[in-house]
Design a protein around this motif. Structure first.
Motif, PDB file in Angstrom:
ATOM      1  N   TRP A 255      11.889  28.279  48.310  1.00 34.97           N
ATOM      2  CA  TRP A 255      10.627  28.791  48.810  1.00 34.97           C
ATOM      3  C   TRP A 255      10.533  28.611  50.323  1.00 34.97           C
ATOM      4  O   TRP A 255      10.123  29.522  51.035  1.00 34.97           O
ATOM      5  CB  TRP A 255       9.465  28.046  48.134  1.00 34.97           C
ATOM      6  CG  TRP A 255       9.104  28.569  46.789  1.00 34.97           C
ATOM      7  CD1 TRP A 255       9.827  28.477  45.643  1.00 34.97           C
ATOM      8  CD2 TRP A 255       7.894  29.253  46.439  1.00 34.97           C
ATOM      9  NE1 TRP A 255       9.147  29.058  44.603  1.00 34.97           N
ATOM     10  CE2 TRP A 255       7.959  29.536  45.066  1.00 34.97           C
ATOM     11  CE3 TRP A 255       6.770  29.628  47.162  1.00 34.97           C
ATOM     12  CZ2 TRP A 255       6.942  30.198  44.398  1.00 34.97           C
ATOM     13  CZ3 TRP A 255       5.743  30.284  46.504  1.00 34.97           C
ATOM     14  CH2 TRP A 255       5.839  30.576  45.132  1.00 34.97           C
TER      15      TRP A 255
ATOM     16  N   ASP B 230      12.535  31.196  52.096  1.00 38.23           N
ATOM     17  CA  ASP B 230      12.002  32.558  52.031  1.00 38.23           C
ATOM     18  C   ASP B 230      10.668  32.714  52.744  1.00 38.23           C
ATOM     19  O   ASP B 230      10.242  33.848  53.007  1.00 38.23           O
ATOM     20  CB  ASP B 230      11.851  32.982  50.567  1.00 38.23           C
ATOM     21  CG  ASP B 230      13.192  33.139  49.863  1.00 38.23           C
ATOM     22  OD1 ASP B 230      14.188  33.406  50.566  1.00 38.23           O
ATOM     23  OD2 ASP B 230      13.253  32.983  48.634  1.00 38.23           O
TER      24      ASP B 230
ATOM     25  N   SER C  15       4.989  33.520  42.215  1.00 37.79           N
ATOM     26  CA  SER C  15       6.371  33.830  42.569  1.00 37.79           C
ATOM     27  C   SER C  15       6.487  33.828  44.089  1.00 37.79           C
ATOM     28  O   SER C  15       5.481  33.914  44.808  1.00 37.79           O
ATOM     29  CB  SER C  15       6.778  35.205  42.035  1.00 37.79           C
ATOM     30  OG  SER C  15       6.085  36.232  42.727  1.00 37.79           O
TER      31      SER C  15
ATOM     32  N   ALA D 216       7.670  36.180  45.917  1.00 36.34           N
ATOM     33  CA  ALA D 216       7.258  37.491  46.417  1.00 36.34           C
ATOM     34  C   ALA D 216       5.739  37.578  46.540  1.00 36.34           C
ATOM     35  O   ALA D 216       5.215  38.181  47.491  1.00 36.34           O
ATOM     36  CB  ALA D 216       7.777  38.594  45.493  1.00 36.34           C
ATOM     37  N   GLU D 217       5.024  36.987  45.603  1.00 33.10           N
ATOM     38  CA  GLU D 217       3.560  37.044  45.645  1.00 33.10           C
ATOM     39  C   GLU D 217       3.008  36.264  46.830  1.00 33.10           C
ATOM     40  O   GLU D 217       2.079  36.713  47.514  1.00 33.10           O
ATOM     41  CB  GLU D 217       2.987  36.508  44.331  1.00 33.10           C
ATOM     42  CG  GLU D 217       3.189  37.468  43.157  1.00 33.10           C
ATOM     43  CD  GLU D 217       2.855  36.841  41.820  1.00 33.10           C
ATOM     44  OE1 GLU D 217       2.301  37.560  40.965  1.00 33.10           O
ATOM     45  OE2 GLU D 217       3.164  35.644  41.622  1.00 33.10           O
TER      46      GLU D 217
ATOM     47  N   ARG E 268       4.714  35.536  49.596  1.00 27.36           N
ATOM     48  CA  ARG E 268       5.141  36.264  50.800  1.00 27.36           C
ATOM     49  C   ARG E 268       4.154  37.379  51.115  1.00 27.36           C
ATOM     50  O   ARG E 268       3.797  37.592  52.283  1.00 27.36           O
ATOM     51  CB  ARG E 268       6.545  36.852  50.616  1.00 27.36           C
ATOM     52  CG  ARG E 268       7.694  35.910  50.931  1.00 27.36           C
ATOM     53  CD  ARG E 268       9.028  36.655  50.891  1.00 27.36           C
ATOM     54  NE  ARG E 268       9.043  37.719  51.885  1.00 27.36           N
ATOM     55  CZ  ARG E 268       9.384  37.561  53.157  1.00 27.36           C
ATOM     56  NH1 ARG E 268       9.725  36.349  53.604  1.00 27.36           N
ATOM     57  NH2 ARG E 268       9.386  38.576  53.995  1.00 27.36           N
ATOM     58  N   ALA E 269       3.731  38.106  50.086  1.00 22.97           N
ATOM     59  CA  ALA E 269       2.784  39.199  50.307  1.00 22.97           C
ATOM     60  C   ALA E 269       1.471  38.683  50.887  1.00 22.97           C
ATOM     61  O   ALA E 269       0.883  39.306  51.782  1.00 22.97           O
ATOM     62  CB  ALA E 269       2.529  39.943  48.998  1.00 22.97           C
TER      63      ALA E 269
ATOM     64  N   GLU F  88       2.075  37.769  54.558  1.00 23.04           N
ATOM     65  CA  GLU F  88       2.130  38.972  55.386  1.00 23.04           C
ATOM     66  C   GLU F  88       0.737  39.531  55.630  1.00 23.04           C
ATOM     67  O   GLU F  88       0.404  39.968  56.735  1.00 23.04           O
ATOM     68  CB  GLU F  88       3.011  40.021  54.715  1.00 23.04           C
ATOM     69  CG  GLU F  88       4.491  39.658  54.722  1.00 23.04           C
ATOM     70  CD  GLU F  88       5.332  40.593  53.870  1.00 23.04           C
ATOM     71  OE1 GLU F  88       4.732  41.407  53.115  1.00 23.04           O
ATOM     72  OE2 GLU F  88       6.566  40.515  53.954  1.00 23.04           O
TER      73      GLU F  88
END
Length: 213
Positions: A131, A134, A159, A161-162, A164-165, A168
């Motif tokens: 994590w 990333d 997750s 990706a969640e 990270r979103a 962002e």
């Protein structure tokens, strides 16, 4: 050095003073304060730039709509120097990647709220390191906001990706301003190269440059 100005109508900040920034503010207000703290020549260029949008596709199909911002004609090497100075401050302070210890601690704390079954502490540590790798590009305040939002709105383990979103989304306003300043800097540096180091690129050359993009 004076304290950060607490009001939206912040005056232009002279070189060497910090840009006003409070991550607890709404993104629109943060963005307005940052823009109003920039030198007036940069503010005028930002207001006159052209915004275009196009769809972005991946192997899975439509992803999102991407914004393209083009500086107006008349960007000079002096504008480029101002933009580089402001961009350096944003990149080195507001958008600086989170320290490794802070990032790893935040990830471990977030995952502890959603313990995984049949996972040893050693594996949890390795997962947290993934994590941290990333999420390493994001500033600490954006990671903190993403973790807080997840804790308060979700009941399951996130997750990468969640999160990270969410990161962002948290720093989208500041990243967009940084990209526009970077575009101004590049345009002004090109003007210096094409114009012998001074003045703006002539309209004919500027038009040709846009067609070549």
């Amino acid at each position: 050095m004076s304290n950060l100005h607490p009001f939206p109508a912040a005056p232009a900040v002279p070189p060497g003073l910090p840009l006003p920034f409070d991550p607890a503010m709404a993104p629109a207000l943060r963005g307005r304060m940052l823009r109003e703290a920039l030198p007036e020549p940069l503010q005028r260029l930002l207001d006159r730039g052209q915004v275009g949008r196009h769809s972005r596709f991946t192997e899975d199909g439509f992803a999102d709509v991407v914004e393209d911002w083009t500086p107006p004609d008349g960007v000079t090497p002096r504008h480029a120097a101002l933009a580089r100075r402001a961009l350096a401050e944003i990149d080195e302070t507001i958008l600086a990647p989170a320290p490794a210890n802070h990032l790893l601690g935040r990830v471990l704390a977030l995952l502890s709220h959603f313990p995984a079954k049949a996972t040893t502490p050693e594996v949890e540590q390795l997962l947290a390191m993934d994590w941290a790798d990333d999420l390493g590009e994001f500033p600490a305040w954006a990671i903190d906001q993403a973790a807080r939002r997840w804790r308060r709105t979700r009941k399951w383990r996130p997750s990468i990706a969640e999160i990270r979103a969410l990161c962002e989304e948290a720093c989208a306003t500041e990243r967009a301003l940084a990209e526009r300043l970077r575009a101004i800097a590049l345009a002004g540096e090109r003007a210096g190269e094409l114009g012998g180091g001074g003045g703006a690129v002539r309209p004919v050359l500027a038009s040709a440059m846009r067609r070549m993009r």
